[in-house]
Design a protein around this motif. Structure first.
Motif, PDB file in Angstrom:
ATOM      1  N   GLN A 120      13.801 -81.606  44.877  1.00 56.48           N
ATOM      2  CA  GLN A 120      13.348 -81.361  43.517  1.00 56.48           C
ATOM      3  C   GLN A 120      12.146 -80.435  43.557  1.00 56.48           C
ATOM      4  OE1 GLN A 120      13.167 -84.778  41.033  1.00 56.48           O
ATOM      5  NE2 GLN A 120      12.464 -83.672  39.238  1.00 56.48           N
ATOM      6  N   THR A 121      12.272 -79.291  42.902  1.00 46.38           N
ATOM      7  CA  THR A 121      11.204 -78.296  42.934  1.00 46.38           C
ATOM      8  C   THR A 121      11.393 -77.331  41.773  1.00 46.38           C
ATOM      9  OG1 THR A 121      10.020 -76.734  44.369  1.00 46.38           O
ATOM     10  CG2 THR A 121      12.427 -76.695  44.458  1.00 46.38           C
ATOM     11  N   ASP A 122      10.481 -76.383  41.645  1.00 45.86           N
ATOM     12  CA  ASP A 122      10.545 -75.385  40.586  1.00 45.86           C
ATOM     13  C   ASP A 122      10.873 -74.016  41.172  1.00 45.86           C
ATOM     14  OD1 ASP A 122       9.642 -77.479  39.010  1.00 45.86           O
ATOM     15  OD2 ASP A 122       7.552 -76.794  39.020  1.00 45.86           O
ATOM     16  N   ILE A 123      11.369 -73.129  40.325  1.00 49.51           N
ATOM     17  CA  ILE A 123      11.678 -71.761  40.747  1.00 49.51           C
ATOM     18  C   ILE A 123      11.084 -70.794  39.739  1.00 49.51           C
ATOM     19  CG2 ILE A 123      13.508 -70.067  41.168  1.00 49.51           C
ATOM     20  CD1 ILE A 123      15.298 -72.358  42.036  1.00 49.51           C
ATOM     21  N   ALA A 124      10.298 -69.854  40.228  1.00 52.06           N
ATOM     22  CA  ALA A 124       9.670 -68.844  39.385  1.00 52.06           C
ATOM     23  C   ALA A 124      10.400 -67.515  39.568  1.00 52.06           C
ATOM     24  CB  ALA A 124       8.198 -68.687  39.742  1.00 52.06           C
ATOM     25  N   ILE A 125      10.675 -66.847  38.457  1.00 53.82           N
ATOM     26  CA  ILE A 125      11.451 -65.606  38.465  1.00 53.82           C
ATOM     27  C   ILE A 125      10.676 -64.509  37.756  1.00 53.82           C
ATOM     28  CG2 ILE A 125      13.554 -64.493  37.609  1.00 53.82           C
ATOM     29  CD1 ILE A 125      14.912 -67.264  37.853  1.00 53.82           C
ATOM     30  N   SER A 126      10.622 -63.333  38.372  1.00 55.58           N
ATOM     31  CA  SER A 126       9.935 -62.203  37.777  1.00 55.58           C
ATOM     32  C   SER A 126      10.630 -60.910  38.178  1.00 55.58           C
ATOM     33  CB  SER A 126       8.466 -62.164  38.222  1.00 55.58           C
ATOM     34  OG  SER A 126       7.802 -61.058  37.659  1.00 55.58           O
ATOM     35  N   ASN A 127      10.820 -60.009  37.228  1.00 52.05           N
ATOM     36  CA  ASN A 127      11.419 -58.695  37.496  1.00 52.05           C
ATOM     37  C   ASN A 127      12.760 -58.792  38.211  1.00 52.05           C
ATOM     38  OD1 ASN A 127       9.217 -57.225  36.347  1.00 52.05           O
ATOM     39  ND2 ASN A 127       8.048 -57.585  38.235  1.00 52.05           N
ATOM     40  N   GLY A 128      13.542 -59.791  37.814  1.00 53.12           N
ATOM     41  CA  GLY A 128      14.893 -59.905  38.337  1.00 53.12           C
ATOM     42  C   GLY A 128      15.012 -60.583  39.683  1.00 53.12           C
ATOM     43  N   LYS A 129      13.898 -61.010  40.262  1.00 48.82           N
ATOM     44  CA  LYS A 129      13.928 -61.608  41.596  1.00 48.82           C
ATOM     45  C   LYS A 129      13.269 -62.982  41.605  1.00 48.82           C
ATOM     46  CE  LYS A 129      14.089 -57.316  44.265  1.00 48.82           C
ATOM     47  NZ  LYS A 129      13.511 -56.560  45.410  1.00 48.82           N
ATOM     48  N   ILE A 130      13.582 -63.740  42.655  1.00 50.46           N
ATOM     49  CA  ILE A 130      12.915 -65.019  42.880  1.00 50.46           C
ATOM     50  C   ILE A 130      11.490 -64.722  43.350  1.00 50.46           C
ATOM     51  CG2 ILE A 130      12.938 -67.200  44.136  1.00 50.46           C
ATOM     52  CD1 ILE A 130      15.405 -66.919  42.422  1.00 50.46           C
ATOM     53  N   GLU A 131      10.535 -65.159  42.565  1.00 47.24           N
ATOM     54  CA  GLU A 131       9.132 -64.922  42.918  1.00 47.24           C
ATOM     55  C   GLU A 131       8.600 -66.021  43.817  1.00 47.24           C
ATOM     56  OE1 GLU A 131       5.617 -62.638  42.823  1.00 47.24           O
ATOM     57  OE2 GLU A 131       7.604 -62.173  42.011  1.00 47.24           O
ATOM     58  N   GLY A 132       9.066 -67.248  43.564  1.00 48.89           N
ATOM     59  CA  GLY A 132       8.577 -68.339  44.382  1.00 48.89           C
ATOM     60  C   GLY A 132       9.369 -69.612  44.145  1.00 48.89           C
ATOM     61  N   VAL A 133       9.327 -70.505  45.134  1.00 47.96           N
ATOM     62  CA  VAL A 133       9.967 -71.819  45.048  1.00 47.96           C
ATOM     63  C   VAL A 133       8.919 -72.861  45.417  1.00 47.96           C
ATOM     64  CG1 VAL A 133      11.799 -73.315  45.900  1.00 47.96           C
ATOM     65  CG2 VAL A 133      12.203 -70.849  45.690  1.00 47.96           C
ATOM     66  N   GLY A 134       8.616 -73.780  44.500  1.00 46.59           N
ATOM     67  CA  GLY A 134       7.573 -74.765  44.763  1.00 46.59           C
ATOM     68  C   GLY A 134       7.118 -75.417  43.473  1.00 46.59           C
ATOM     69  N   SER A 135       5.848 -75.806  43.428  1.00 45.51           N
ATOM     70  CA  SER A 135       5.283 -76.433  42.234  1.00 45.51           C
ATOM     71  C   SER A 135       4.464 -75.393  41.462  1.00 45.51           C
ATOM     72  CB  SER A 135       4.393 -77.610  42.632  1.00 45.51           C
ATOM     73  OG  SER A 135       3.814 -78.188  41.486  1.00 45.51           O
ATOM     74  N   PHE A 136       4.821 -75.211  40.189  1.00 45.17           N
ATOM     75  CA  PHE A 136       4.153 -74.192  39.378  1.00 45.17           C
ATOM     76  C   PHE A 136       3.699 -74.806  38.049  1.00 45.17           C
ATOM     77  CE2 PHE A 136       7.358 -72.007  41.976  1.00 45.17           C
ATOM     78  CZ  PHE A 136       6.534 -71.169  42.712  1.00 45.17           C
ATOM     79  N   ALA A 137       2.901 -75.830  38.146  1.00 49.19           N
ATOM     80  CA  ALA A 137       2.506 -76.591  36.950  1.00 49.19           C
ATOM     81  C   ALA A 137       1.685 -75.753  35.976  1.00 49.19           C
ATOM     82  CB  ALA A 137       1.725 -77.827  37.376  1.00 49.19           C
ATOM     83  N   ASP A 138       0.869 -74.843  36.474  1.00 45.95           N
ATOM     84  CA  ASP A 138      -0.062 -74.120  35.610  1.00 45.95           C
ATOM     85  C   ASP A 138       0.382 -72.691  35.297  1.00 45.95           C
ATOM     86  OD1 ASP A 138      -1.754 -76.337  35.638  1.00 45.95           O
ATOM     87  OD2 ASP A 138      -2.662 -75.684  37.533  1.00 45.95           O
ATOM     88  N   ILE A 139       1.597 -72.316  35.716  1.00 46.66           N
ATOM     89  CA  ILE A 139       2.059 -70.947  35.494  1.00 46.66           C
ATOM     90  C   ILE A 139       2.734 -70.824  34.139  1.00 46.66           C
ATOM     91  CG2 ILE A 139       3.782 -69.248  36.253  1.00 46.66           C
ATOM     92  CD1 ILE A 139       3.090 -69.846  39.070  1.00 46.66           C
TER      93      ILE A 139
END
Length: 525
Positions: free
Chosen positions: A20-39
């Protein structure tokens, strides 16, 4: 961030357990995989209770051969399955290169070419033309061997000869330079049948040297399947080419016992580090063009010559006799008519019903259907063993594929009667693979994502990792399933909640978003 996917159970495509985790996406790509509570993000998707996986990669797709990519480039039936990338140019046929426009007729055994405008010859021109469409998903393509061959030999059943092989090689070389991912070969079909090792070896060597893919529809999937696999493996041993055996099956009950030896041959090749894989679709009925059931001699000369033979009493009687006693005799009664060219009343009907209504044998009824539709008929045939299918599914070298095409609901009013795999192969594979056969979810997802992507040569797709393209599918593992059936194939699956293509939301719980984010992918190098 453009999109943040939160609280999902992530299967990243690498065959590792979900987390169980989060995925951040920017400009068509995976920016990061992890915890992004404040993004902060433009769109936040709450995937609580859902699985998040890379978009599915369909390594054997026929949207080009069926011409649906030109008529319905949105490919909704693929997108709604979670497919985000499909490889075209399979089973010996591609829509380029065409040394003359009328060679588009090479695919008319599958699709209706009426109204199709061909304004390309070179492979690069073809890819440019596709890029002008509103594509629902990403597409890449192989070059079809029969497309190359017909450019110089048309319907000839002779060996190509040195001069023609050189011409074919030049066309293939140019196509590889212009973005093709490799070569496909289908000796089961009329225009691939004459090609032997002398013709293929120079072409396959070229593909191997360019680190491309060689995809093969076996010469025989029934009683001679072992010979057919050895034909392919001989080329792999000599060239080291990455190889895909398309829609592997052992066709017909009398041949099902050969499945063990098929796997033994593939396992032996893998032990020798030969790059051999195969794909399967999760159904017990295949979908083939009807003419393949006719004796080889009856097929020679092409469609029009074959139709003339079916209309001539003496030759027609010989064809019927050979079909009644041939290798498919045990399967004739299982046939259901699929797509037809002209007489829609046959579409979807069992041949047993048609034969009964006409008062003729199964073989003669098939001849009648063939003539009524000018030789352009596809059929469903119950030729696959459930036990063999389950074994192929679990094998380390297998991928999941549709061997289908992209449709939308507008096709339901046409003569098309597609195989349910075009609407539900991937959801069905997950439903029966994980929930019925207890295969690990991570293993199934890997067979649908990173493994076929790597085999094709898609270096930045198939994994949920930073830097990879943001092709993502979010689904409910408890409900995902196909609703498409042989009697009514035009039904979309359930359980797919979101599909992202190149970082854009293409499908959400309300339906299509109206965003067409698919791209044409060209081979690099």
């Amino acid at each position: 961030m453009d999109i943040l996917i939160k609280n999902g159970t992530v299967l990243d495509g690498t065959n590792t357990p979900a987390k169980q985790t989060d995925i951040a996406i920017s400009n068509g790509k995976i920016e990061g995989v992890g915890s992004f509570a404040d993004i902060k993000a433009g769109d936040i998707i709450d995937a609580q209770g859902l699985f998040v996986a890379p978009g599915f990669v369909d390594i054997v797709n026929h949207s080009d051969a069926y011409l649906t990519i030109l008529k319905t480039p949105s490919s909704e039936s693929l997108l709604r399955q979670g497919i985000t990338t499909a490889l075209l140019g399979n089973c010996g046929s591609s829509l380029a290169p065409l040394i003359r426009g009328e060679l588009i007729t090479s695919v008319q055994k599958w699709g209706d070419i009426s109204g199709v405008n061909i304004n390309w010859e070179r492979f690069s021109e073809y890819l440019d033309a596709l890029s002008g469409f509103n594509l629902g998903i990403n597409f890449a393509s192989l070059v079809g061997h029969a497309t190359l061959r017909r450019g110089f030999l048309d319907h000839s059943m002779e060996e190509a000869g040195e001069a023609n092989i050189k011409k074919m090689s030049r066309l293939l070389s140019d196509a590889l330079d212009e973005g093709a991912f490799g070569l496909s070969f289908a000796p089961a079909y009329l225009h691939g049948r004459p090609a032997g090792k002398n013709e293929l070896l120079p072409l396959v060597k070229m593909v191997a040297e360019r680190k491309g893919l060689f995809s093969v529809h076996l010469r025989d999937e029934g009683e001679k399947i072992l010979d057919s696999i050895n034909e392919v493996l001989d080329l792999v041993k000599e060239t080291g080419v990455k190889t895909e055996i398309a829609h592997l099956k052992v066709s017909g009950p009398s041949s099902w016992h050969l499945a063990k030896q098929v796997i033994e041959l593939i396992d032996e090749a893998i032990k020798k580090d030969l790059p051999v894989h195969f794909d399967v679709y999760p159904y017990l009925r295949s979908y083939i063009v009807l003419y393949l059931l006719f004796p080889h001699w009856a097929q020679e000369g092409g469609r029009r010559v074959m139709l003339n033979r079916l209309k001539e009493n003496k030759e027609r009687a010989k064809i019927i006799e050979e079909m009644d006693n041939g290798p498919y005799k045990e399967l004739l009664g299982t046939i259901r008519i699929g797509t037809v060219h002209r007489d829609k009343t046959f579409a979807g009907k069992k041949i047993a019903e048609i034969a009964s209504n006409q008062g003729v044998s199964y073989a003669e009824a098939l001849c009648n259907v063939m003539v009524a539709n000018e030789g352009r008929v596809s059929i469903f045939m119950a030729d696959i063993s459930k036990i063999n299918l389950q074994g192929f599914f679990a094998h380390q070298a297998s991928f999941i594929a549709t061997a289908g095409a992209g449709y939308d609901m507008s096709w339901s009013s046409t003569n098309e009667f597609p195989h349910p795999r075009s609407f539900g192969a991937f959801p069905r594979a997950l439903a029966i693979g994980a929930r019925k056969w207890n295969m690990p979810w991570e293993n199934l997802i890997s067979k649908m994502t990173s493994e076929p992507a790597e085999h094709i040569g898609l270096s930045d797709r198939g994994k949920l990792m930073p830097g990879f393209m943001a092709d993502v599918v979010i689904f409910d593992p408890k409900t995902i399933a196909s609703r498409s059936r042989f009697k009514n194939p035009f039904k979309y699956p359930v359980g797919i909640k979101y599909v992202l293509v190149n970082g854009k939301i293409a499908l959400n719980p309300k339906g299509l978003s109206g965003v067409y984010a698919g791209r044409v992918i060209k081979r690099k190098g």
